[in-house]
Scaffold this motif. Structure first.
Motif, PDB file in Angstrom:
ATOM      1  N   UNK A   1     -35.403  20.998  56.578  1.00  0.00           N
ATOM      2  CA  UNK A   1     -35.384  22.483  56.021  1.00  0.00           C
ATOM      3  C   UNK A   1     -34.759  22.505  54.766  1.00  0.00           C
ATOM      4  N   UNK A   2     -33.686  21.923  54.557  1.00  0.00           N
ATOM      5  CA  UNK A   2     -32.852  21.756  53.060  1.00  0.00           C
ATOM      6  C   UNK A   2     -33.623  21.343  51.931  1.00  0.00           C
ATOM      7  N   UNK A   3     -34.621  20.486  52.486  1.00  0.00           N
ATOM      8  CA  UNK A   3     -35.561  19.642  51.320  1.00  0.00           C
ATOM      9  C   UNK A   3     -36.637  20.672  50.919  1.00  0.00           C
ATOM     10  N   UNK A   4     -37.161  21.546  52.112  1.00  0.00           N
ATOM     11  CA  UNK A   4     -38.159  22.344  51.861  1.00  0.00           C
ATOM     12  C   UNK A   4     -37.681  23.425  50.826  1.00  0.00           C
ATOM     13  N   UNK A   5     -36.530  24.087  51.221  1.00  0.00           N
ATOM     14  CA  UNK A   5     -35.950  25.111  50.230  1.00  0.00           C
ATOM     15  C   UNK A   5     -35.584  24.550  48.839  1.00  0.00           C
ATOM     16  N   UNK A   6     -35.008  23.357  48.789  1.00  0.00           N
ATOM     17  CA  UNK A   6     -34.619  22.693  47.373  1.00  0.00           C
ATOM     18  C   UNK A   6     -35.906  22.746  46.518  1.00  0.00           C
ATOM     19  N   UNK A   7     -37.087  22.352  46.841  1.00  0.00           N
ATOM     20  CA  UNK A   7     -38.266  22.370  46.509  1.00  0.00           C
ATOM     21  C   UNK A   7     -38.778  23.567  45.771  1.00  0.00           C
TER      22      UNK A   7
ATOM     23  N   UNK B   1     -40.044  34.438  43.857  1.00  0.00           N
ATOM     24  CA  UNK B   1     -39.249  33.123  44.128  1.00  0.00           C
ATOM     25  C   UNK B   1     -38.491  33.269  45.592  1.00  0.00           C
ATOM     26  N   UNK B   2     -38.237  34.594  45.922  1.00  0.00           N
ATOM     27  CA  UNK B   2     -37.535  34.775  47.221  1.00  0.00           C
ATOM     28  C   UNK B   2     -38.612  34.521  48.508  1.00  0.00           C
ATOM     29  N   UNK B   3     -39.579  35.151  48.093  1.00  0.00           N
ATOM     30  CA  UNK B   3     -40.708  35.041  49.162  1.00  0.00           C
ATOM     31  C   UNK B   3     -41.215  33.609  49.441  1.00  0.00           C
ATOM     32  N   UNK B   4     -41.290  32.769  48.216  1.00  0.00           N
ATOM     33  CA  UNK B   4     -41.692  31.552  48.133  1.00  0.00           C
ATOM     34  C   UNK B   4     -40.689  30.773  49.071  1.00  0.00           C
ATOM     35  N   UNK B   5     -39.413  30.738  48.697  1.00  0.00           N
ATOM     36  CA  UNK B   5     -38.218  30.028  49.431  1.00  0.00           C
ATOM     37  C   UNK B   5     -38.385  30.469  50.892  1.00  0.00           C
ATOM     38  N   UNK B   6     -38.361  31.820  51.270  1.00  0.00           N
ATOM     39  CA  UNK B   6     -38.419  32.046  52.736  1.00  0.00           C
ATOM     40  C   UNK B   6     -39.483  31.333  53.380  1.00  0.00           C
ATOM     41  N   UNK B   7     -40.839  31.348  52.626  1.00  0.00           N
ATOM     42  CA  UNK B   7     -41.961  30.830  53.381  1.00  0.00           C
ATOM     43  C   UNK B   7     -41.863  29.331  53.438  1.00  0.00           C
ATOM     44  N   UNK B   8     -41.219  28.660  52.589  1.00  0.00           N
ATOM     45  CA  UNK B   8     -41.031  26.985  52.765  1.00  0.00           C
ATOM     46  C   UNK B   8     -40.089  26.878  53.882  1.00  0.00           C
ATOM     47  N   UNK B   9     -38.866  27.832  54.051  1.00  0.00           N
ATOM     48  CA  UNK B   9     -38.065  27.829  55.154  1.00  0.00           C
ATOM     49  C   UNK B   9     -38.826  27.878  56.733  1.00  0.00           C
ATOM     50  N   UNK B  10     -39.705  28.697  56.606  1.00  0.00           N
ATOM     51  CA  UNK B  10     -40.168  28.914  57.750  1.00  0.00           C
ATOM     52  C   UNK B  10     -41.231  27.716  58.124  1.00  0.00           C
ATOM     53  N   UNK B  11     -41.799  27.185  57.245  1.00  0.00           N
ATOM     54  CA  UNK B  11     -42.736  26.105  57.496  1.00  0.00           C
ATOM     55  C   UNK B  11     -41.993  24.941  57.883  1.00  0.00           C
ATOM     56  N   UNK B  12     -40.916  24.726  57.454  1.00  0.00           N
ATOM     57  CA  UNK B  12     -40.094  23.623  57.790  1.00  0.00           C
ATOM     58  C   UNK B  12     -39.128  23.637  59.131  1.00  0.00           C
ATOM     59  N   UNK B  13     -38.978  24.864  59.492  1.00  0.00           N
ATOM     60  CA  UNK B  13     -38.363  24.995  60.813  1.00  0.00           C
ATOM     61  C   UNK B  13     -39.022  24.582  62.254  1.00  0.00           C
TER      62      UNK B  13
END
Length: 414
Positions: free
Chosen positions: A380-386, A402-414
């Motif tokens: 999860x941390x890695x996805x958010x970092x990227x 940027x906020x929406x992209x980070x939220x989507x990245x976290x959702x994919x990694x969960x």
């Protein structure tokens, strides 16, 4: 009959026995402490281990926690674990222990009375399924800002108390010809900065959403505001910021080329190692990130004890655990690295004013806030970092995007 042959055989046996004995006293320690100050701190443990008759085999992995984690898990998968390995205190350690990859040093903890000298939460964090699986090494603070009093004085600005003051100070500092912020394009440093900004503008409650891996945190008013501030800081980055190491940023601050650096308290090791005096009246000043003056965002390092090692290494693991947790080693390591010791029987005497501030803030249980390294899964941390790094490298992205992209990245990694 050759009388020399029995003597030669005896000498060969003696040499073989000596070599075996030396091997039995050796332990491989895998870690990512590679900056000059970190290497100096590691030497504290290595020297103490050598003084006890052992041999420290140093396996230092450049590239930080990500690279070291890959090497560590590859070694576990190959059935060739090191004798000891650095890990972050928190979720990652517990995940590895849950896979039954770590040993048991509960007897060392009992003998050393760890329950009497460690905060209960820390001892619980290194205890999994009733077994103590790691040695707490050093507590670090995440939400630090390091600054050059000389640069601030030249710009006629005071240490900022909030982010609005920080950005006003940046403009005045730029006008003097100095660099307002020593930053880097390295993904982990950008993510680090964004997290500190979020903690400052959103407070503990919002930061807890991040450590709880709640994707909605990015699109809260505080989350979007954090992206806005990050974009403003990006506007002050110099061309040499590309992939610049964190300790190179520390050098810019202590040489009065830059005003501010956002980095954990291991940066102190670089300053102290260079002979700089810390404090508002010294060469390098310190303060908690604007908006976080009342709490301390924590992360910690441990030395985990792998299982599945060769029988002769088992005794060395326990010997290493005793040495690392000793009062003398913890004190010397923290002074060299810039951290504060986990042991509660080590007082602030002898530490710099920045460490004293950390200990004072940490004294209140409600002020102790686990950082992302302690709470978030690595994936999860890695996805958010990227995602946050992509926002930094793409000026055309709006804070909302940027906020929406980070939220989507976290959702994919969960």
């Amino acid at each position: 009959m050759n009388r020399k042959q029995p003597l030669q055989r005896m000498a060969a046996v003696a040499l073989a026995a000596a070599a075996l004995g030396a091997q039995a006293q050796q332990i491989e320690v895998l870690h990512w402490w590679t900056a000059p100050s970190e290497s100096k701190a590691v030497k504290v443990f290595a020297d103490a281990y050598a003084a006890g008759g052992g041999k420290w085999q140093d396996t230092a992995i450049a590239g930080g926690i990500g690279a070291a984690t890959q090497v560590t898990m590859s070694r576990f998968a190959a059935g060739d674990p090191p004798g000891a390995v650095q890990m972050p205190l928190g979720r990652r350690l517990r995940d590895v222990a849950a896979e039954d990859l770590l040993g048991d040093i509960s007897d060392v903890a009992i003998k050393g009375k760890w329950a009497e000298v460690l905060p209960p939460a820390v001892l619980r964090s290194v205890t999994v399924a009733g077994k103590v699986v790691a040695v707490p090494v050093a507590m670090h603070g995440v939400n630090w800002v390091w600054y050059s009093p000389k640069v601030l004085e030249a710009a006629k600005v005071a240490p900022p108390k909030n982010w609005d003051e920080m950005m006003l100070a940046a403009e005045k500092i730029k006008a003097t010809g100095a660099l307002p912020f020593a930053v880097s394009t390295q993904a982990w440093q950008i993510n680090w900065l964004w997290g500190n900004i979020l903690a400052g503008v959103g407070g503990q409650k919002t930061y807890a959403q991040l450590t709880d891996s709640d994707p909605k945190v990015f699109t809260t008013p505080a989350g979007i505001r954090a992206f806005e501030i990050l974009a403003k800081i990006r506007g002050y980055a110099d061309p040499a910021a590309a992939n610049r190491a964190w300790n190179a940023n520390s050098t810019l601050v202590m040489n009065h080329k830059a005003a501010f650096q956002f980095m954990g308290d291991w940066a102190k090791g670089e300053f102290v190692g260079a002979g700089k005096k810390l404090g508002a009246k010294g060469d390098v000043g310190c303060m908690l990130t604007p908006g976080t003056q009342d709490f301390y965002v924590m992360m910690g390092d441990v030395i985990a004890i792998p299982r599945g090692v060769k029988p002769e290494v088992l005794a060395q693991q326990k010997k290493l655990a005793e040495i690392v947790m000793s009062r003398d080693s913890q004190l010397k390591f923290s002074l060299a690295k810039g951290s504060i010791p986990f042991r509660t029987d080590i007082k602030a005497d002898g530490f710099d004013e920045c460490a004293a501030l950390a200990m004072k803030t940490m004294a209140k249980p409600e002020a102790q806030v686990p950082g992302t390294a302690m709470a978030m899964r690595t994936e999860v941390s890695g996805a958010v970092t990227d995602a946050i790094a992509k926002f930094w490298s793409t000026p055309s992205m709006t804070p909302q995007q940027g906020a929406e992209a980070a939220a989507a990245a976290m959702k994919r990694a969960l």
